[in-house]
Enzyme design. Structure first.
Site, PDB file in Angstrom:
ATOM      1  N   HIS A  12       0.814  -1.219   0.000  1.00 50.25           N
ATOM      2  CA  HIS A  12       0.000   0.000   0.000  1.00 50.25           C
ATOM      3  C   HIS A  12       0.846   1.268   0.000  1.00 50.25           C
ATOM      4  O   HIS A  12       0.348   2.347  -0.295  1.00 50.25           O
ATOM      5  CB  HIS A  12      -1.020  -0.008   1.147  1.00 50.25           C
ATOM      6  N   ASP A  44       0.309  -7.787   1.889  1.00 50.42           N
ATOM      7  CA  ASP A  44       0.558  -6.361   1.656  1.00 50.42           C
ATOM      8  C   ASP A  44       2.055  -6.152   1.427  1.00 50.42           C
ATOM      9  O   ASP A  44       2.671  -5.321   2.063  1.00 50.42           O
ATOM     10  CB  ASP A  44       0.053  -5.552   2.854  1.00 50.42           C
ATOM     11  N   SER A 115       4.561   2.033   7.721  1.00 51.58           N
ATOM     12  CA  SER A 115       4.338   0.911   6.815  1.00 51.58           C
ATOM     13  C   SER A 115       5.526   0.708   5.891  1.00 51.58           C
ATOM     14  O   SER A 115       6.099   1.657   5.370  1.00 51.58           O
ATOM     15  CB  SER A 115       3.086   1.154   5.965  1.00 51.58           C
TER      16      SER A 115
END
Length: 191
Positions: A12, A44, A115
């Site tokens: 992402h 992810d 992230s």
């Protein structure tokens, strides 16, 4: 993760950047261009290939060697800071998600912007996972006031509880949220 320029990050983080001409800046202010080499649809995770050669690669660890309670660290960029921050925590759970993917959770500061960060075993120094998500409650955070409280502890002339509250309050002033502990969802490097 390789000397020839392959990088692993959270999908992402890069999925809206296109496949070509992705700009990467290192902590030492070197700039590289990368292409999106692969995306894993069930996790992810994404792999980028930076242009260049002779990169310094990290050593990878393995999910089966991760121990509950093991101390970990992550290097991450937080919104509003243009320098990396180092967070420390421990493995709080490990398992397999509904798609069969090996994951583990950590108790550590895991903030927006973390992230794609590598998670290192402090025991071995190896990268054992990649930060994917953060679970937290959406609360109206308010400053803590411990002026009238004394735990009776003192470490280096500081009461550790009051010191922790001071850091929490300072963090609230810097951003819109703060939490003493976040639970990070980490994809195992085995994936």
């Amino acid at each position: 993760v390789s000397e020839d320029g392959y990088l692993v990050t959270a999908r992402h983080v890069v999925e809206d950047l296109g496949r070509e001409n992705i700009k990467i800046q290192t902590v030492t202010n070197n700039f590289y261009t990368a292409t999106l080499a692969a995306i894993d649809e069930k996790t992810d995770l994404a792999i980028l290939k930076a242009q260049g050669e002779s990169f310094t690669a990290v050593e990878l660890g393995f999910y089966d060697n991760v121990i509950l309670g093991e101390e970990v660290g992550l290097i991450a960029y937080n919104p509003g800071f243009n320098v990396p921050l180092i967070h420390k925590g421990s493995i709080s759970a490990k398992g397999v998600d509904e798609s069969g993917t090996k994951i583990f959770t950590i108790n550590s500061f895991v903030n927006k912007g973390n992230s794609g960060s590598p998670v290192f075993s402090l025991l071995t120094g190896r990268v054992i996972g990649v930060v994917s998500a953060r679970k937290s409650e959406s609360l109206n955070r308010k400053p803590l006031n411990l002026d009238d409280y004394s735990s009776g502890l003192s470490i280096g002339n500081y009461d550790p509880l009051k010191f922790s509250a001071m850091i929490y309050n300072d963090t609230l002033e810097l951003g819109t949220e703060a939490s003493q502990v976040g639970i990070g969802i980490i994809y195992s490097i085995d994936e």
